[in-house]
Design a protein around this motif. Sequence first.
Motif, PDB file in Angstrom:
ATOM      1  N   VAL A   3      55.835 -48.585  46.538  1.00 20.16           N
ATOM      2  CA  VAL A   3      55.220 -48.752  47.850  1.00 20.16           C
ATOM      3  C   VAL A   3      55.941 -49.825  48.661  1.00 20.16           C
ATOM      4  O   VAL A   3      56.267 -49.635  49.838  1.00 20.16           O
ATOM      5  N   ARG A  20      50.942 -46.799  61.044  1.00 20.99           N
ATOM      6  CA  ARG A  20      49.939 -46.473  60.033  1.00 20.99           C
ATOM      7  C   ARG A  20      50.347 -45.217  59.261  1.00 20.99           C
ATOM      8  O   ARG A  20      50.204 -45.155  58.036  1.00 20.99           O
ATOM      9  N   ARG A  24      50.980 -44.942  55.220  1.00 25.98           N
ATOM     10  CA  ARG A  24      50.325 -43.946  54.362  1.00 25.98           C
ATOM     11  C   ARG A  24      51.377 -43.132  53.609  1.00 25.98           C
ATOM     12  O   ARG A  24      51.205 -42.824  52.423  1.00 25.98           O
ATOM     13  N   GLN A  25      52.469 -42.820  54.296  1.00 29.57           N
ATOM     14  CA  GLN A  25      53.548 -42.065  53.657  1.00 29.57           C
ATOM     15  C   GLN A  25      54.161 -42.852  52.506  1.00 29.57           C
ATOM     16  O   GLN A  25      54.565 -42.271  51.487  1.00 29.57           O
ATOM     17  N   GLY A  27      52.576 -44.848  50.605  1.00 33.28           N
ATOM     18  CA  GLY A  27      51.639 -44.923  49.495  1.00 33.28           C
ATOM     19  C   GLY A  27      50.440 -45.817  49.702  1.00 33.28           C
ATOM     20  O   GLY A  27      49.602 -45.956  48.800  1.00 33.28           O
ATOM     21  N   LEU A  28      50.312 -46.442  50.859  1.00 40.63           N
ATOM     22  CA  LEU A  28      49.153 -47.291  51.134  1.00 40.63           C
ATOM     23  C   LEU A  28      47.997 -46.446  51.660  1.00 40.63           C
ATOM     24  O   LEU A  28      48.208 -45.464  52.378  1.00 40.63           O
ATOM     25  N   SER A  29      46.796 -46.847  51.310  1.00 40.54           N
ATOM     26  CA  SER A  29      45.618 -46.179  51.851  1.00 40.54           C
ATOM     27  C   SER A  29      45.239 -46.819  53.182  1.00 40.54           C
ATOM     28  O   SER A  29      45.728 -47.895  53.540  1.00 40.54           O
ATOM     29  N   ARG A  30      44.349 -46.173  53.913  1.00 45.65           N
ATOM     30  CA  ARG A  30      43.851 -46.745  55.157  1.00 45.65           C
ATOM     31  C   ARG A  30      43.187 -48.090  54.894  1.00 45.65           C
ATOM     32  O   ARG A  30      43.346 -49.042  55.662  1.00 45.65           O
ATOM     33  N   HIS A  31      42.456 -48.165  53.765  1.00 50.89           N
ATOM     34  CA  HIS A  31      41.785 -49.425  53.386  1.00 50.89           C
ATOM     35  C   HIS A  31      42.827 -50.518  53.110  1.00 50.89           C
ATOM     36  O   HIS A  31      42.630 -51.689  53.492  1.00 50.89           O
ATOM     37  N   ASP A  32      43.937 -50.163  52.448  1.00 56.10           N
ATOM     38  CA  ASP A  32      45.001 -51.138  52.161  1.00 56.10           C
ATOM     39  C   ASP A  32      45.571 -51.716  53.461  1.00 56.10           C
ATOM     40  O   ASP A  32      45.782 -52.930  53.587  1.00 56.10           O
ATOM     41  N   ASP A  34      44.121 -51.870  56.434  1.00 55.00           N
ATOM     42  CA  ASP A  34      43.118 -52.720  57.087  1.00 55.00           C
ATOM     43  C   ASP A  34      43.023 -54.083  56.413  1.00 55.00           C
ATOM     44  O   ASP A  34      42.875 -55.113  57.092  1.00 55.00           O
TER      45      ASP A  34
END
Length: 309
Positions: A3, A20, A24-25, A27-32, A34
Amino acid sequence: MGVEDGIRGFAGQQDGLVTRAQARQAGLSRHDVDNLVSSGRWRLVARAVYLTDARDRGAVSRRCRVRAAVLSLGPHARLVFDTAAELHGIAGLPRSDEIHVGLPGRHARIARVSDPAVVLHQLEHPPGSVLSVAGIPATVPLRTVADVILRVPRFPAVCVLDSALNQRLITDDDLRVVGALLRGRRGAVAARRYLAQADGRAQSPLETRARLRCVDGRVPPDVLQLAVRDVDGYLLGIGDLGWRRARVIAEADGRGPHDTPRAIFADRQRQNRLVGAGYTVLRFTWSDTLSPDYIPYTVRAAIAAARVR
Protein backbone atom coordinates in the motif's frame (compact mmCIF):
# COMPACT_ATOMS: atom_id res chain seq x y z
CA MET A 1 3.47 -3.77 -4.47
CA GLY A 2 2.46 -2.72 -0.92
CA VAL A 3 0.00 0.00 0.00
CA GLU A 4 2.74 2.49 0.95
CA ASP A 5 4.61 1.84 -2.29
CA GLY A 6 1.42 2.42 -4.24
CA ILE A 7 0.74 5.71 -2.47
CA ARG A 8 4.33 6.85 -2.99
CA GLY A 9 4.04 5.94 -6.67
CA PHE A 10 1.04 8.21 -7.18
CA ALA A 11 2.30 11.02 -4.91
CA GLY A 12 5.78 11.00 -6.45
CA GLN A 13 4.34 11.95 -9.83
CA GLN A 14 1.79 14.45 -8.53
CA ASP A 15 3.63 16.91 -6.25
CA GLY A 16 2.83 14.74 -3.22
CA LEU A 17 -0.89 14.50 -4.01
CA VAL A 18 -3.21 11.51 -4.27
CA THR A 19 -6.89 11.32 -5.00
CA ARG A 20 -9.32 9.28 -2.93
CA ALA A 21 -9.79 6.97 -5.91
CA GLN A 22 -6.02 6.44 -6.20
CA ALA A 23 -5.76 5.75 -2.46
CA ARG A 24 -8.48 3.11 -2.79
CA GLN A 25 -6.68 1.67 -5.81
CA ALA A 26 -3.49 1.40 -3.75
CA GLY A 27 -5.35 -0.58 -1.09
CA LEU A 28 -6.62 1.94 1.46
CA SER A 29 -10.22 1.90 2.58
CA ARG A 30 -12.40 4.99 2.82
CA HIS A 31 -12.07 4.72 6.61
CA ASP A 32 -8.24 4.61 6.30
CA VAL A 33 -8.22 7.81 4.23
CA ASP A 34 -10.50 9.61 6.70
CA ASN A 35 -8.26 8.58 9.60
CA LEU A 36 -5.14 9.83 7.83
CA VAL A 37 -6.81 13.23 7.34
CA SER A 38 -8.26 13.49 10.86
CA SER A 39 -4.90 12.54 12.40
CA GLY A 40 -3.15 15.30 10.45
CA ARG A 41 -0.95 12.98 8.42
CA TRP A 42 -2.76 13.85 5.22
CA ARG A 43 -4.17 17.23 4.26
CA LEU A 44 -7.25 17.90 2.16
CA VAL A 45 -6.28 20.25 -0.68
CA ALA A 46 -9.26 19.96 -3.04
CA ARG A 47 -12.36 17.81 -3.22
CA ALA A 48 -11.14 14.19 -2.70
CA VAL A 49 -7.49 15.23 -3.26
CA TYR A 50 -4.96 14.99 -0.44
CA LEU A 51 -1.41 16.11 0.28
CA THR A 52 0.26 13.01 1.67
CA ASP A 53 2.98 14.80 3.62
CA ALA A 54 1.11 17.24 5.84
CA ARG A 55 3.89 17.85 8.37
CA ASP A 56 4.48 21.30 6.89
CA ARG A 57 1.38 23.29 7.82
CA GLY A 58 2.37 26.27 5.69
CA ALA A 59 0.59 27.42 2.57
CA VAL A 60 0.18 24.84 -0.18
CA SER A 61 2.28 25.76 -3.22
CA ARG A 62 0.64 27.25 -6.28
CA ARG A 63 1.72 24.30 -8.43
CA CYS A 64 0.19 21.88 -5.92
CA ARG A 65 -3.12 23.78 -5.81
CA VAL A 66 -3.30 23.90 -9.62
CA ARG A 67 -2.67 20.17 -9.93
CA ALA A 68 -5.16 19.43 -7.14
CA ALA A 69 -7.85 21.45 -8.93
CA VAL A 70 -7.43 19.40 -12.10
CA LEU A 71 -7.30 16.09 -10.22
CA SER A 72 -10.45 16.93 -8.28
CA LEU A 73 -12.44 17.49 -11.49
CA GLY A 74 -11.61 14.20 -13.15
CA PRO A 75 -9.88 12.92 -16.28
CA HIS A 76 -11.61 15.35 -18.66
CA ALA A 77 -10.35 18.47 -16.86
CA ARG A 78 -7.59 20.60 -18.35
CA LEU A 79 -6.06 23.99 -17.62
CA VAL A 80 -7.15 26.80 -19.90
CA PHE A 81 -6.62 30.54 -20.45
CA ASP A 82 -4.31 32.32 -17.97
CA THR A 83 -3.53 29.19 -15.94
CA ALA A 84 -2.53 27.23 -19.04
CA ALA A 85 -0.24 30.12 -19.99
CA GLU A 86 1.24 30.04 -16.48
CA LEU A 87 1.90 26.30 -16.75
CA HIS A 88 3.68 26.76 -20.09
CA GLY A 89 5.81 29.56 -18.61
CA ILE A 90 4.31 32.22 -20.88
CA ALA A 91 4.85 35.61 -19.23
CA GLY A 92 3.00 38.90 -19.45
CA LEU A 93 -0.26 38.38 -17.56
CA PRO A 94 -1.04 39.91 -14.15
CA ARG A 95 -0.66 37.55 -11.22
CA SER A 96 -3.94 36.04 -10.09
CA ASP A 97 -5.04 33.48 -7.54
CA GLU A 98 -7.63 32.14 -9.99
CA ILE A 99 -7.24 28.68 -11.50
CA HIS A 100 -8.95 28.34 -14.87
CA VAL A 101 -10.10 24.80 -15.68
CA GLY A 102 -12.01 23.65 -18.75
CA LEU A 103 -14.42 20.73 -19.00
CA PRO A 104 -16.59 19.48 -21.88
CA GLY A 105 -20.26 20.39 -21.64
CA ARG A 106 -21.81 17.40 -19.84
CA HIS A 107 -18.90 17.06 -17.43
CA ALA A 108 -18.91 20.79 -16.69
CA ARG A 109 -22.61 20.73 -15.82
CA ILE A 110 -22.23 18.04 -13.17
CA ALA A 111 -18.82 19.13 -11.79
CA ARG A 112 -18.54 20.22 -8.17
CA VAL A 113 -15.84 22.74 -7.24
CA SER A 114 -14.59 23.10 -3.66
CA ASP A 115 -11.85 25.73 -4.15
CA PRO A 116 -13.31 29.25 -4.59
CA ALA A 117 -10.28 30.19 -6.69
CA VAL A 118 -11.21 27.64 -9.36
CA VAL A 119 -13.01 29.16 -12.35
CA LEU A 120 -14.75 26.44 -14.33
CA HIS A 121 -15.31 26.88 -18.08
CA GLN A 122 -17.57 24.76 -20.24
CA LEU A 123 -15.33 24.18 -23.27
CA GLU A 124 -14.89 21.64 -26.01
CA HIS A 125 -11.38 21.03 -27.34
CA PRO A 126 -10.69 19.19 -30.60
CA PRO A 127 -8.10 16.39 -30.75
CA GLY A 128 -4.53 17.65 -30.58
CA SER A 129 -5.38 20.84 -28.69
CA VAL A 130 -4.49 19.46 -25.23
CA LEU A 131 -1.16 18.15 -23.95
CA SER A 132 0.35 17.15 -20.62
CA VAL A 133 2.93 19.34 -18.87
CA ALA A 134 4.53 17.52 -15.93
CA GLY A 135 1.43 15.35 -15.81
CA ILE A 136 -1.03 18.29 -15.81
CA PRO A 137 -3.27 18.52 -18.90
CA ALA A 138 -3.53 21.95 -20.50
CA THR A 139 -4.35 23.48 -23.84
CA VAL A 140 -1.36 23.54 -26.19
CA PRO A 141 0.59 26.83 -26.36
CA LEU A 142 -0.89 27.80 -29.74
CA ARG A 143 -4.50 27.52 -28.55
CA THR A 144 -3.62 28.99 -25.15
CA VAL A 145 -2.19 32.12 -26.77
CA ALA A 146 -5.21 32.48 -29.05
CA ASP A 147 -7.62 32.09 -26.13
CA VAL A 148 -5.76 34.52 -23.89
CA ILE A 149 -5.31 37.41 -26.32
CA LEU A 150 -9.07 37.47 -26.87
CA ARG A 151 -9.61 38.13 -23.17
CA VAL A 152 -7.01 40.75 -22.24
CA PRO A 153 -6.09 44.31 -23.28
CA ARG A 154 -3.39 45.14 -25.80
CA PHE A 155 -0.33 45.40 -23.55
CA PRO A 156 -0.66 42.01 -21.80
CA ALA A 157 -1.82 40.42 -25.08
CA VAL A 158 1.32 41.52 -26.96
CA CYS A 159 3.46 40.55 -23.95
CA VAL A 160 1.97 37.03 -24.10
CA LEU A 161 2.63 36.78 -27.82
CA ASP A 162 6.21 38.03 -27.44
CA SER A 163 6.91 35.63 -24.57
CA ALA A 164 5.55 32.60 -26.43
CA LEU A 165 7.56 33.53 -29.53
CA ASN A 166 10.74 34.23 -27.57
CA GLN A 167 10.56 30.84 -25.87
CA ARG A 168 9.78 29.16 -29.21
CA LEU A 169 6.52 27.77 -27.88
CA ILE A 170 5.05 29.18 -31.06
CA THR A 171 6.71 30.42 -34.26
CA ASP A 172 6.16 33.41 -36.53
CA ASP A 173 4.42 31.05 -38.97
CA ASP A 174 2.10 29.96 -36.16
CA LEU A 175 0.74 33.51 -35.91
CA ARG A 176 -1.28 32.81 -39.06
CA VAL A 177 -2.77 29.78 -37.33
CA VAL A 178 -3.57 31.91 -34.29
CA GLY A 179 -5.38 34.30 -36.61
CA ALA A 180 -7.49 31.43 -37.91
CA LEU A 181 -8.33 30.32 -34.37
CA LEU A 182 -9.61 33.84 -33.63
CA ARG A 183 -12.07 33.87 -36.53
CA GLY A 184 -15.65 34.55 -35.53
CA ARG A 185 -14.91 34.94 -31.82
CA ARG A 186 -15.64 37.94 -29.64
CA GLY A 187 -12.63 40.25 -29.52
CA ALA A 188 -11.12 38.87 -32.73
CA VAL A 189 -10.76 42.25 -34.47
CA ALA A 190 -8.57 43.71 -31.70
CA ALA A 191 -6.67 40.44 -31.21
CA ARG A 192 -5.65 40.37 -34.88
CA ARG A 193 -4.10 43.80 -34.46
CA TYR A 194 -2.08 42.45 -31.54
CA LEU A 195 -0.65 39.72 -33.80
CA ALA A 196 0.85 42.38 -36.08
CA GLN A 197 2.63 43.99 -33.11
CA ALA A 198 4.28 40.82 -31.78
CA ASP A 199 8.07 40.50 -31.80
CA GLY A 200 9.77 37.43 -30.37
CA ARG A 201 13.06 39.26 -29.86
CA ALA A 202 11.64 40.87 -26.71
CA GLN A 203 13.06 38.98 -23.75
CA SER A 204 10.63 40.16 -21.06
CA PRO A 205 7.19 41.76 -20.71
CA LEU A 206 8.93 44.93 -19.56
CA GLU A 207 10.80 45.15 -22.87
CA THR A 208 7.52 44.64 -24.72
CA ARG A 209 5.76 47.36 -22.74
CA ALA A 210 8.63 49.82 -23.26
CA ARG A 211 8.59 49.11 -27.00
CA LEU A 212 4.82 49.64 -27.22
CA ARG A 213 5.12 52.97 -25.40
CA CYS A 214 7.72 54.04 -27.94
CA VAL A 215 5.56 52.88 -30.85
CA ASP A 216 2.58 54.80 -29.48
CA GLY A 217 4.79 57.85 -28.92
CA ARG A 218 6.01 57.72 -32.54
CA VAL A 219 9.61 56.94 -31.68
CA PRO A 220 9.70 53.19 -32.38
CA PRO A 221 13.09 51.50 -32.00
CA ASP A 222 14.59 50.39 -35.28
CA VAL A 223 16.15 47.30 -33.71
CA LEU A 224 15.75 45.04 -30.69
CA GLN A 225 18.68 43.31 -28.99
CA LEU A 226 21.20 45.68 -30.57
CA ALA A 227 24.68 44.13 -30.45
CA VAL A 228 27.40 46.79 -30.09
CA ARG A 229 30.96 45.78 -31.02
CA ASP A 230 34.29 47.57 -31.06
CA VAL A 231 36.52 47.91 -34.12
CA ASP A 232 38.00 44.47 -33.46
CA GLY A 233 34.58 42.82 -33.31
CA TYR A 234 34.58 42.41 -29.53
CA LEU A 235 31.05 42.45 -28.11
CA LEU A 236 30.68 45.42 -25.79
CA GLY A 237 27.06 44.77 -24.91
CA ILE A 238 23.55 44.15 -26.18
CA GLY A 239 20.88 46.82 -25.79
CA ASP A 240 17.23 45.91 -25.36
CA LEU A 241 15.91 48.66 -27.67
CA GLY A 242 18.05 50.56 -30.13
CA TRP A 243 17.97 53.65 -32.34
CA ARG A 244 21.08 53.07 -34.39
CA ARG A 245 21.43 56.36 -36.26
CA ALA A 246 21.19 58.40 -33.03
CA ARG A 247 23.26 55.81 -31.12
CA VAL A 248 20.63 55.60 -28.37
CA ILE A 249 19.92 52.45 -26.39
CA ALA A 250 17.08 51.84 -23.92
CA GLU A 251 17.43 49.17 -21.26
CA ALA A 252 14.46 47.57 -19.49
CA ASP A 253 15.47 47.01 -15.88
CA GLY A 254 13.16 44.40 -14.41
CA ARG A 255 13.21 42.72 -11.04
CA GLY A 256 14.91 39.40 -10.51
CA PRO A 257 18.19 38.79 -12.35
CA HIS A 258 19.04 42.52 -12.44
CA ASP A 259 18.65 42.87 -8.65
CA THR A 260 21.58 40.73 -7.55
CA PRO A 261 24.89 42.45 -6.68
CA ARG A 262 26.68 40.52 -9.43
CA ALA A 263 24.08 41.56 -12.02
CA ILE A 264 24.19 45.21 -10.93
CA PHE A 265 27.98 45.18 -11.22
CA ALA A 266 27.83 43.57 -14.68
CA ASP A 267 25.15 46.04 -15.85
CA ARG A 268 27.30 48.98 -14.79
CA GLN A 269 30.33 47.64 -16.59
CA ARG A 270 28.30 47.01 -19.73
CA GLN A 271 26.79 50.50 -19.61
CA ASN A 272 30.25 52.04 -19.27
CA ARG A 273 31.43 50.11 -22.32
CA LEU A 274 28.41 51.25 -24.35
CA VAL A 275 28.83 54.87 -23.28
CA GLY A 276 32.51 54.65 -24.14
CA ALA A 277 31.51 53.50 -27.62
CA GLY A 278 29.48 56.68 -28.07
CA TYR A 279 26.00 55.45 -27.13
CA THR A 280 23.49 57.19 -24.90
CA VAL A 281 22.03 54.58 -22.54
CA LEU A 282 18.57 55.09 -21.04
CA ARG A 283 17.16 52.85 -18.32
CA PHE A 284 13.46 52.23 -17.74
CA THR A 285 11.55 50.30 -15.07
CA TRP A 286 8.05 48.85 -14.93
CA SER A 287 6.65 51.96 -13.27
CA ASP A 288 7.95 54.06 -16.18
CA THR A 289 5.72 52.09 -18.56
CA LEU A 290 2.60 53.06 -16.62
CA SER A 291 2.78 56.58 -18.08
CA PRO A 292 2.07 56.83 -21.82
CA ASP A 293 4.35 59.84 -22.25
CA TYR A 294 7.45 59.41 -20.10
CA ILE A 295 9.39 56.83 -22.12
CA PRO A 296 8.79 58.33 -25.62
CA TYR A 297 9.53 61.84 -24.29
CA THR A 298 12.82 60.68 -22.78
CA VAL A 299 13.83 58.79 -25.91
CA ARG A 300 12.91 61.71 -28.15
CA ALA A 301 14.99 64.07 -26.00
CA ALA A 302 18.00 61.72 -26.17
CA ILE A 303 17.71 61.47 -29.96
CA ALA A 304 17.49 65.27 -30.26
CA ALA A 305 20.55 65.70 -28.04
CA ALA A 306 22.48 63.21 -30.17
CA ARG A 307 21.79 65.21 -33.31
CA VAL A 308 23.46 68.34 -31.95
CA ARG A 309 26.55 66.59 -30.65
